[in-house]
Each structure stands twice: as structure tokens, then as C-alpha cells.
Design a protein around this motif. Structure first.
Motif, PDB file in Angstrom:
ATOM      1  N   GLN A   3       0.847  -1.193   0.000  1.00 17.48           N
ATOM      2  CA  GLN A   3       0.000   0.000   0.000  1.00 17.48           C
ATOM      3  C   GLN A   3       0.879   1.238   0.000  1.00 17.48           C
ATOM      4  N   LEU A   4       0.467   2.224  -0.763  1.00 15.46           N
ATOM      5  CA  LEU A   4       1.221   3.460  -0.895  1.00 15.46           C
ATOM      6  C   LEU A   4       0.293   4.639  -0.615  1.00 15.46           C
ATOM      7  N   VAL A   5       0.770   5.565   0.186  1.00 19.19           N
ATOM      8  CA  VAL A   5      -0.023   6.744   0.512  1.00 19.19           C
ATOM      9  C   VAL A   5       0.835   7.989   0.315  1.00 19.19           C
ATOM     10  N   GLU A   6       0.382   8.868  -0.584  1.00 20.22           N
ATOM     11  CA  GLU A   6       1.116  10.093  -0.856  1.00 20.22           C
ATOM     12  C   GLU A   6       0.575  11.243  -0.005  1.00 20.22           C
ATOM     13  N   SER A   7       1.454  12.213   0.212  1.00 21.20           N
ATOM     14  CA  SER A   7       1.045  13.449   0.885  1.00 21.20           C
ATOM     15  C   SER A   7       1.990  14.560   0.449  1.00 21.20           C
ATOM     16  N   GLY A   8       1.593  15.793   0.752  1.00 24.25           N
ATOM     17  CA  GLY A   8       2.486  16.921   0.515  1.00 24.25           C
ATOM     18  C   GLY A   8       2.156  17.764  -0.692  1.00 24.25           C
ATOM     19  N   GLY A   9       1.156  17.392  -1.455  1.00 26.89           N
ATOM     20  CA  GLY A   9       0.802  18.216  -2.599  1.00 26.89           C
ATOM     21  C   GLY A   9       0.177  19.519  -2.168  1.00 26.89           C
ATOM     22  N   GLY A  10      -0.034  20.400  -3.129  1.00 26.59           N
ATOM     23  CA  GLY A  10      -0.640  21.684  -2.822  1.00 26.59           C
ATOM     24  C   GLY A  10      -0.391  22.674  -3.928  1.00 26.59           C
ATOM     25  N   TYR A  30      11.931  -0.977  -5.125  1.00 31.53           N
ATOM     26  CA  TYR A  30      12.121   0.333  -5.745  1.00 31.53           C
ATOM     27  C   TYR A  30      10.797   1.089  -5.733  1.00 31.53           C
ATOM     28  N   VAL A  31      10.916   2.395  -5.704  1.00 33.37           N
ATOM     29  CA  VAL A  31       9.763   3.296  -5.703  1.00 33.37           C
ATOM     30  C   VAL A  31      10.013   4.404  -6.717  1.00 33.37           C
ATOM     31  N   GLY A  32       8.986   4.779  -7.419  1.00 26.94           N
ATOM     32  CA  GLY A  32       9.087   5.859  -8.384  1.00 26.94           C
ATOM     33  C   GLY A  32       7.975   6.875  -8.198  1.00 26.94           C
ATOM     34  N   TRP A  33       8.233   8.068  -8.695  1.00 31.46           N
ATOM     35  CA  TRP A  33       7.212   9.112  -8.717  1.00 31.46           C
ATOM     36  C   TRP A  33       6.833   9.385 -10.170  1.00 31.46           C
ATOM     37  N   PHE A  34       5.536   9.459 -10.410  1.00 28.53           N
ATOM     38  CA  PHE A  34       5.010   9.730 -11.732  1.00 28.53           C
ATOM     39  C   PHE A  34       4.083  10.927 -11.660  1.00 28.53           C
ATOM     40  N   ARG A  35       3.855  11.553 -12.798  1.00 34.20           N
ATOM     41  CA  ARG A  35       2.899  12.649 -12.828  1.00 34.20           C
ATOM     42  C   ARG A  35       2.108  12.609 -14.124  1.00 34.20           C
ATOM     43  N   GLN A  36       0.923  13.156 -14.038  1.00 32.46           N
ATOM     44  CA  GLN A  36       0.084  13.250 -15.230  1.00 32.46           C
ATOM     45  C   GLN A  36      -0.718  14.533 -15.175  1.00 32.46           C
ATOM     46  N   SER A  92       1.858  10.750  -8.449  1.00 35.95           N
ATOM     47  CA  SER A  92       1.591   9.473  -7.805  1.00 35.95           C
ATOM     48  C   SER A  92       2.898   8.748  -7.549  1.00 35.95           C
ATOM     49  N   CYS A  93       2.962   8.051  -6.434  1.00 35.63           N
ATOM     50  CA  CYS A  93       4.103   7.178  -6.234  1.00 35.63           C
ATOM     51  C   CYS A  93       3.704   5.752  -6.575  1.00 35.63           C
ATOM     52  N   ALA A  94       4.670   4.990  -6.976  1.00 36.51           N
ATOM     53  CA  ALA A  94       4.447   3.615  -7.392  1.00 36.51           C
ATOM     54  C   ALA A  94       5.611   2.765  -6.912  1.00 36.51           C
ATOM     55  N   ALA A  95       5.375   1.481  -6.779  1.00 37.82           N
ATOM     56  CA  ALA A  95       6.414   0.593  -6.268  1.00 37.82           C
ATOM     57  C   ALA A  95       6.396  -0.730  -7.010  1.00 37.82           C
ATOM     58  N   GLY A  96       7.514  -1.382  -6.982  1.00 40.00           N
ATOM     59  CA  GLY A  96       7.609  -2.683  -7.617  1.00 40.00           C
ATOM     60  C   GLY A  96       8.731  -3.490  -7.008  1.00 40.00           C
ATOM     61  N   GLY A 117      -0.143   4.463  -5.727  1.00 43.29           N
ATOM     62  CA  GLY A 117      -0.917   5.254  -4.787  1.00 43.29           C
ATOM     63  C   GLY A 117      -2.009   6.016  -5.526  1.00 43.29           C
ATOM     64  N   ARG A 118      -2.827   6.725  -4.774  1.00 40.77           N
ATOM     65  CA  ARG A 118      -3.957   7.449  -5.368  1.00 40.77           C
ATOM     66  C   ARG A 118      -3.550   8.788  -5.945  1.00 40.77           C
ATOM     67  N   GLY A 119      -2.446   9.329  -5.500  1.00 43.80           N
ATOM     68  CA  GLY A 119      -1.959  10.568  -6.057  1.00 43.80           C
ATOM     69  C   GLY A 119      -2.231  11.784  -5.191  1.00 43.80           C
TER      70      GLY A 119
END
Length: 126
Positions: A3-10, A30-36, A92-96, A117-119
């Protein structure tokens, strides 16, 4: 199950900074950050492999974004500096989990990631 939970946006003005956090539970290496952004394809912006401490960045954020890990808190942060309106997106963060030799072929490719994560929204105003 991871499970992944993001925070800190704004919202922030151009030139400003934000720090995103991703708390991960479960077994990943490993964990990555993605954006859309609206109307655009998803873009991998940063990734970190835990075993080797290798980091990778998209050209669009190299030198401005930094990915780091806080082992004690099982957390991966994305420090974003010198933000521009082009950085506005849902992050969003993602993991694998896979062999490093496979991961490093395309560390910023979404196909490498199993868990998402949900983003968190980042909005940069000019």
C-alpha cells in the motif's frame, strides 16, 4: 500486498518548492514518482532502487527534483524545487519488485511498477 499513501501536494507559485512524501507498506525494492497533467501522458519523473541506492530522473526535472528515502519511516520523498507551471500535475508514487538488471533498463517506465498510490495534486501558478 503493498500500500502506498502520498502526501504533501498543494499550490505554490512559480519558483517555489514542495516536498511530496510516499509511505510504503509491504515488500518492494524500488519506488518511483510519476505525474500526469490533463491531456498529457503519464510521465515518470524520479525513481530510487533501495538495494543499490541508485536514482534516476527525467530530463524535465533533473537538477530540480530529488528523490530520497527515510528508512526509519519507510518513506520516500520527492523534493521539488524551482517549480514552474509545467510541473502542474497529479503526482503518484508507485512501487515494484524485480531484479535490478531488469529494473534499470527502464526505471521510469510505468510498466515496471505493480503498486500505485492514489496521487496528490501539485499546482504551480505563474
Amino acid at each position: 500486498q503493498v500500500q502506498l499513501v502520498e502526501s504533501g501536494g498543494g499550490s505554490v507559485q512559480a519558483g517555489g518548492s514542495l516536498r511530496l512524501s510516499c509511505v510504503a507498506s509491504g515488500d518492494t525494492n524500488y519506488v518511483g514518482w510519476f505525474r500526469q497533467a490533463p491531456g498529457k501522458e503519464r510521465e515518470g519523473v524520479a525513481s530510487m532502487h533501495f538495494g543499490t541506492a541508485s536514482t534516476y530522473y527525467a530530463d524535465s526535472v533533473e537538477g530540480r527534483f530529488t528523490i530520497s528515502q527515510d528508512n526509519a519511516k519507510n518513506k520516500v520523498d520527492l523534493q521539488m524545487n524551482s517549480l514552474t507551471s509545467e510541473d502542474t500535475a497529479m503526482y503518484s508514487c508507485a512501487a515494484g519488485r524485480s531484479l535490478f538488471t531488469l529494473y534499470r533498463r527502464a526505471p521510469l517506465a510505468a510498466i515496471r511498477y505493480t503498486y500505485w498510490g492514489r496521487g496528490t495534486q501539485v499546482t504551480v501558478s505563474s
